[in-house]
Design an enzyme around this catalytic site. Structure first.
Site, mmCIF file in Angstrom:
data_model
loop_
_atom_site.group_PDB
_atom_site.id
_atom_site.type_symbol
_atom_site.label_atom_id
_atom_site.label_comp_id
_atom_site.label_asym_id
_atom_site.label_seq_id
_atom_site.Cartn_x
_atom_site.Cartn_y
_atom_site.Cartn_z
ATOM 1 N NE ARG A 46 -2.695 -1.176 3.558
ATOM 2 C CZ ARG A 46 -2.762 -2.365 4.183
ATOM 3 N NH1 ARG A 46 -3.215 -3.420 3.517
ATOM 4 N NH2 ARG A 46 -2.417 -2.486 5.449
ATOM 5 C CE LYS A 221 -14.834 13.288 -2.824
ATOM 6 N NZ LYS A 221 -13.476 12.785 -2.605
#
Ligand code: 13P
Length: 342
Positions: A46, A221
């Site tokens: 990751r 958003k």
């Protein structure tokens, strides 16, 4: 609260021609993405993947104003020991953090969820601020896939939590990204998406007002107004742009510095084309830009596929998507720029 400082950060997050990279997938979500590529989801993989994105010099310095991180990432260092937060800052971008704790079933509202994470939030914000964070994100999920949903209970509860989160952020000097997402899942038409999006945004701004959130120090958003994924209906780019703008103009005060859309499962190119079309329909009272997760990462993720020898190709793919969306943020994108790159 230092509103001038919050406003400065909010303006920088939506600076002309730049937008936000949502790289805040939870460990569960990034595992799903990695599984699809046959990559094992370990902390090192990751880190390697995200380091690759943050070291994409062209994208980060020209088109990415800010990066939303996950709790694990903000504590990680690059292979050479540099904290990932510092990589982002050095590239000229602003670090942010997802602070919600995900969704849980909403009592008495079958099929609906509420986003949790308010308990202890102030203390977490103080810690994140110390780690260099300037903005935060909280996502609420409104599902309109069939049945009697969304309920008023769901909309009211989620927008209330978002407003309380936003007030706490501002009180701690952090710009809140307020994300009430109406999902694309379902077979509803674009009109239904319009109605629900309008209702959610109306109630959202009422809740923000009651919690005394300064609109000048936040970024909205939202989803775009699109037909449900299972509706089988295609609508034109102009129709999406026109209906999304209609909802936003009806609900979002001009005091909000900027609106940064989520991509929500749209194809990479659709997400870019829709943003571009809206910006061509200006002048608008707020900056309109992107805060994409999938629509920015899909191409580089595939190109990378967990192999270090693919890093350069993956960075090219990321630079390209960032540039396309940067152009869309000023209404200067053209479809043939996509073909040229292919
Ligand atoms: P998508 O662009 O993949 O919808 O992700 C954006 C995001 O941050 C959702 O919370």
């Amino acid at each position: 609260m230092n509103l001038a400082e919050l406003n400065k950060v909010a303006e920088a997050m939506v600076a002309r021609g730049r937008g936000i990279l949502a790289a805040d997938e939870s460990s569960g979500t990034i595992k799903k993405r990695f599984d699809a590529l046959g990559v094992e989801s370990t902390p090192d993989n990751r880190r390697d993947y995200r380091e690759m994105l943050f070291r994409s010099a062209e994208a980060m310095s020209k088109y990415i104003s800010g990066v939303i991180l996950y709790d694990e990432t903000i504590r990680q260092t690059a292979k050479d020991g540099t904290p990932l937060v510092k990589l982002i800052e050095k590239a000229g971008s602003i670090p942010g953090i997802k602070v919600d704790k995900g969704t849980k079933p909403l009592p008495f509202c079958p099929g609906e969820v509420v986003t949790e994470g308010l308990d202890g939030l102030r203390e977490r914000l103080v810690e994140y601020r110390g780690l260099g964070v300037k903005f935060a994100k909280w996502r609420a999920v409104i599902d309109i896939a069939g049945g009697p949903v969304p309920s008023y209970t769901c909309i009211r509860t989620n927008t209330h939590a978002l407003a309380r989160y936003a007030a706490l952020c501002q009180d701690e000097g952090i710009v809140p990204i307020v994300e009430p997402e109406v999902l694309m899942d379902g077979d509803h038409d674009i009109e239904r998406c319009y109605q629900v999006t309008e209702m959610v945004l109306k109630i959202q701004f009422e809740e923000l007002y009651f919690q005394r959130v300064a609109l000048e120090g936040m970024v909205l958003k939202p989803n775009m107004v699109v037909p449900g994924k299972k509706s089988g209906k295609r609508v034109s780019v102009e129709e999406v742009a026109e209906k999304t703008l209609r909802a936003l103009k009806a609900c979002v005060p001009a005091a909000v510095p900027g609106i940064a859309f989520l991509s929500g499962g749209q194809s990479d190119e659709d997400a870019t084309a829709h943003l571009d079309a809206m910006n061509r329909m200006g002048p608008l009272p707020w900056r309109l830009t992107f805060s994409y997760g999938r629509a920015l990462q899909h191409a580089p993720q595939k190109a990378w596929s967990g192999k270090s020898e693919n890093v350069a190709a993956a960075q090219r793919a990321f630079n390209h998507r960032a540039m396309m969306n940067g152009l869309a943020a000023t209404g200067q994108w053209k479809a043939d720029l996509e073909r040229k790159a292919a």
